[in-house]
Motif scaffolding. Sequence first.
Motif, PDB file in Angstrom:
ATOM      1  N   HIS A   6      24.766 -10.066  17.840  1.00  0.00           N
ATOM      2  CA  HIS A   6      23.670 -10.477  16.968  1.00  0.00           C
ATOM      3  C   HIS A   6      24.231 -10.849  15.606  1.00  0.00           C
ATOM      4  CE1 HIS A   6      20.127  -9.890  14.313  1.00  0.00           C
ATOM      5  NE2 HIS A   6      19.382 -10.024  15.381  1.00  0.00           N
ATOM      6  N   VAL A   7      23.637 -11.847  14.968  1.00  0.00           N
ATOM      7  CA  VAL A   7      24.010 -12.246  13.611  1.00  0.00           C
ATOM      8  C   VAL A   7      22.738 -12.469  12.805  1.00  0.00           C
ATOM      9  CG1 VAL A   7      25.161 -13.953  12.150  1.00  0.00           C
ATOM     10  CG2 VAL A   7      26.149 -13.363  14.379  1.00  0.00           C
ATOM     11  N   SER A   8      22.681 -11.859  11.616  1.00  0.00           N
ATOM     12  CA  SER A   8      21.620 -12.157  10.658  1.00  0.00           C
ATOM     13  C   SER A   8      22.241 -12.987   9.551  1.00  0.00           C
ATOM     14  CB  SER A   8      21.024 -10.870  10.074  1.00  0.00           C
ATOM     15  OG  SER A   8      20.379 -10.114  11.072  1.00  0.00           O
ATOM     16  N   ALA A   9      21.651 -14.135   9.244  1.00  0.00           N
ATOM     17  CA  ALA A   9      22.223 -15.049   8.257  1.00  0.00           C
ATOM     18  C   ALA A   9      21.148 -15.425   7.246  1.00  0.00           C
ATOM     19  CB  ALA A   9      22.773 -16.299   8.943  1.00  0.00           C
ATOM     20  N   TYR A  10      21.318 -14.944   6.023  1.00  0.00           N
ATOM     21  CA  TYR A  10      20.302 -15.114   4.988  1.00  0.00           C
ATOM     22  C   TYR A  10      20.820 -15.965   3.835  1.00  0.00           C
ATOM     23  CZ  TYR A  10      18.475 -10.937   7.319  1.00  0.00           C
ATOM     24  OH  TYR A  10      18.025 -10.034   8.254  1.00  0.00           O
ATOM     25  N   ALA A  11      19.901 -16.700   3.212  1.00  0.00           N
ATOM     26  CA  ALA A  11      20.207 -17.352   1.946  1.00  0.00           C
ATOM     27  C   ALA A  11      20.045 -16.326   0.831  1.00  0.00           C
ATOM     28  CB  ALA A  11      19.266 -18.530   1.720  1.00  0.00           C
ATOM     29  N   LEU A  12      20.933 -16.364  -0.141  1.00  0.00           N
ATOM     30  CA  LEU A  12      20.837 -15.468  -1.285  1.00  0.00           C
ATOM     31  C   LEU A  12      19.515 -15.715  -2.000  1.00  0.00           C
ATOM     32  CD1 LEU A  12      22.196 -13.383  -3.177  1.00  0.00           C
ATOM     33  CD2 LEU A  12      23.139 -15.338  -4.430  1.00  0.00           C
ATOM     34  N   THR A  13      18.731 -14.656  -2.173  1.00  0.00           N
ATOM     35  CA  THR A  13      17.409 -14.769  -2.804  1.00  0.00           C
ATOM     36  C   THR A  13      17.328 -13.841  -4.005  1.00  0.00           C
ATOM     37  OG1 THR A  13      16.385 -15.271  -0.662  1.00  0.00           O
ATOM     38  CG2 THR A  13      14.929 -14.528  -2.420  1.00  0.00           C
ATOM     39  N   LEU A  14      16.922 -14.395  -5.140  1.00  0.00           N
ATOM     40  CA  LEU A  14      16.843 -13.612  -6.369  1.00  0.00           C
ATOM     41  C   LEU A  14      15.449 -13.645  -6.989  1.00  0.00           C
ATOM     42  CD1 LEU A  14      20.237 -14.644  -8.033  1.00  0.00           C
ATOM     43  CD2 LEU A  14      19.732 -12.562  -6.733  1.00  0.00           C
ATOM     44  N   THR A  15      14.468 -14.175  -6.260  1.00  0.00           N
ATOM     45  CA  THR A  15      13.094 -14.213  -6.751  1.00  0.00           C
ATOM     46  C   THR A  15      12.201 -13.398  -5.833  1.00  0.00           C
ATOM     47  OG1 THR A  15      12.645 -16.248  -5.497  1.00  0.00           O
ATOM     48  CG2 THR A  15      13.390 -16.488  -7.778  1.00  0.00           C
ATOM     49  N   GLY A  16      11.108 -12.889  -6.392  1.00  0.00           N
ATOM     50  CA  GLY A  16      10.155 -12.117  -5.608  1.00  0.00           C
ATOM     51  C   GLY A  16      10.692 -10.796  -5.121  1.00  0.00           C
ATOM     52  N   LEU A  17      11.658 -10.214  -5.843  1.00  0.00           N
ATOM     53  CA  LEU A  17      12.288  -8.974  -5.411  1.00  0.00           C
ATOM     54  C   LEU A  17      11.526  -7.764  -5.946  1.00  0.00           C
ATOM     55  CD1 LEU A  17      16.051  -9.911  -5.977  1.00  0.00           C
ATOM     56  CD2 LEU A  17      14.649 -10.233  -3.921  1.00  0.00           C
ATOM     57  N   ALA A  18      11.839  -6.609  -5.388  1.00  0.00           N
ATOM     58  CA  ALA A  18      11.174  -5.371  -5.793  1.00  0.00           C
ATOM     59  C   ALA A  18      11.616  -4.905  -7.178  1.00  0.00           C
ATOM     60  CB  ALA A  18      11.438  -4.271  -4.761  1.00  0.00           C
ATOM     61  N   TYR A  76      22.926  -8.161  -6.348  1.00  0.00           N
ATOM     62  CA  TYR A  76      21.785  -8.928  -5.842  1.00  0.00           C
ATOM     63  C   TYR A  76      20.796  -8.051  -5.067  1.00  0.00           C
ATOM     64  CZ  TYR A  76      24.535  -8.538  -1.583  1.00  0.00           C
ATOM     65  OH  TYR A  76      25.256  -8.038  -0.521  1.00  0.00           O
ATOM     66  N   CYS A  77      21.106  -6.762  -4.904  1.00  0.00           N
ATOM     67  CA  CYS A  77      20.356  -5.895  -3.996  1.00  0.00           C
ATOM     68  C   CYS A  77      19.147  -5.270  -4.698  1.00  0.00           C
ATOM     69  CB  CYS A  77      21.274  -4.796  -3.457  1.00  0.00           C
ATOM     70  SG  CYS A  77      20.415  -3.589  -2.422  1.00  0.00           S
ATOM     71  N   ASP A  78      17.947  -5.439  -4.083  1.00  0.00           N
ATOM     72  CA  ASP A  78      16.745  -4.807  -4.629  1.00  0.00           C
ATOM     73  C   ASP A  78      16.242  -3.681  -3.731  1.00  0.00           C
ATOM     74  OD1 ASP A  78      15.753  -6.381  -2.516  1.00  0.00           O
ATOM     75  OD2 ASP A  78      13.823  -6.634  -3.513  1.00  0.00           O
ATOM     76  N   PHE A  79      17.055  -3.270  -2.754  1.00  0.00           N
ATOM     77  CA  PHE A  79      16.660  -2.151  -1.905  1.00  0.00           C
ATOM     78  C   PHE A  79      16.721  -0.849  -2.709  1.00  0.00           C
ATOM     79  CE2 PHE A  79      18.499  -4.725   1.834  1.00  0.00           C
ATOM     80  CZ  PHE A  79      17.287  -5.371   2.012  1.00  0.00           C
ATOM     81  N   ALA A  80      16.029   0.151  -2.223  1.00  0.00           N
ATOM     82  CA  ALA A  80      16.063   1.464  -2.868  1.00  0.00           C
ATOM     83  C   ALA A  80      17.425   2.087  -2.585  1.00  0.00           C
ATOM     84  CB  ALA A  80      14.942   2.349  -2.337  1.00  0.00           C
TER      85      ALA A  80
END
Length: 402
Positions: A201-213, A32-36
């Motif tokens: 600290h906690v970061s809590a994200y919804a899985l996103t598969l649109t608008g990615l790099a 799911y990762c679009d990071f470099a």
Amino acid sequence: MLLSAPPRTGGPDSMQLGIYIHFPYCLSKCPYCDFASRAEAVIPQERYTEAVLRELRARAPQFTEPRREVVSIYFGGGTPSLWDPPQVGRVLTACRELFDVKKGAEVTLEANPGTTDEGRFTAFRALGVNRLSIGVQSFADSQLLVLGRKHSGSEAERAFRTARAAGFENVSLDLIHGGSGHTVEGAARDAASAVALGPEHVSAYALTLTGLAEDVPMAKAVRRGEIELPPDDEQAAMGEAVRNELARGGYARYEISNFARKGFEAVHNTLYWRGIEYVAAGCGACGFVRAPGEGAFARRYMNDRSPERYLSRVEETGIGEASSEEVDRDQHLRERLFTGLRLAEGLDLAAPEQDLGVEIRGRFAKVIDRLVREELAGLEGTRLRLTERGLDLHSEVAVRFF
């Protein structure tokens, strides 16, 4: 409307600066990762470090006049915990030599469970890294498998305890909800497990598969019908369940997807949300610098996302830049509104007015009045703050200004 010719910088915040260092290498690439990022068995530690150092030296003159104080250094990735500590130390030394780094500045390094041990964490701590961000994503082995993660739930817990044993008093955990087969109850259990460990600290994200790099493998699998994700209403319920668990645990929602105990809000990401400048070095890194004189207000640059091309660019030219864009005042205003309203504290509209020399409150009076009437936002003096419901609908709210 331009009120007057604005100064080069617009207040004490604009005298701050962040530094972002990207390390693109991983043990494996999450679907799911679009990071470099790039999975590599052998990492060119020395060569990559030399490239980052050369780029930092080339970038520094753009950010040293007028004087700015570095309040955050962030090592992102990829998996920066795979970077050998002596190499990380060289980069931190260069940052301190090239820039005015504030005493006690936040220095964050991202880590994944299974890529570190206590000795490695202790070495990072001794170098001046004072905050760890651990990519847990879930404590449930079934969800970790769905997300393509290589660690287990028990390894995630062990990574947190290892960080504590190494002396870290500021630790953030990342969670993701909404993967295939995930449930509201499962998302709540993940949040409760994080609370039980007691991070700052906690970061809590919804899985996103649109608008990615980039078009990631998991998005392709969803389109082919091989993977089915929970419907939007169930994803929203997961987000609410996570927020409720974190609130019960004493974590305040200070940004749409970020929660912290008082005093532990992430400095680095807050710079982005407030429109502050940041130096960036490394494969795929993006930087933001105010432009001197007349013309464009600022410039955003993007480094090459390929590690090989990045290294070649730096070795040939001194920087890894693949593209850039000029940012005018109107574009920056839109960005400030969009990102500033992500924060629970909202946006003091007087600050961008002073900074940009543009009129905001009168221009958007009807939009603001409607948001207040619909109980999506509140206006206290010059500060516009979204309500909890407004934060949940942030994108829909923000586009009203555009």
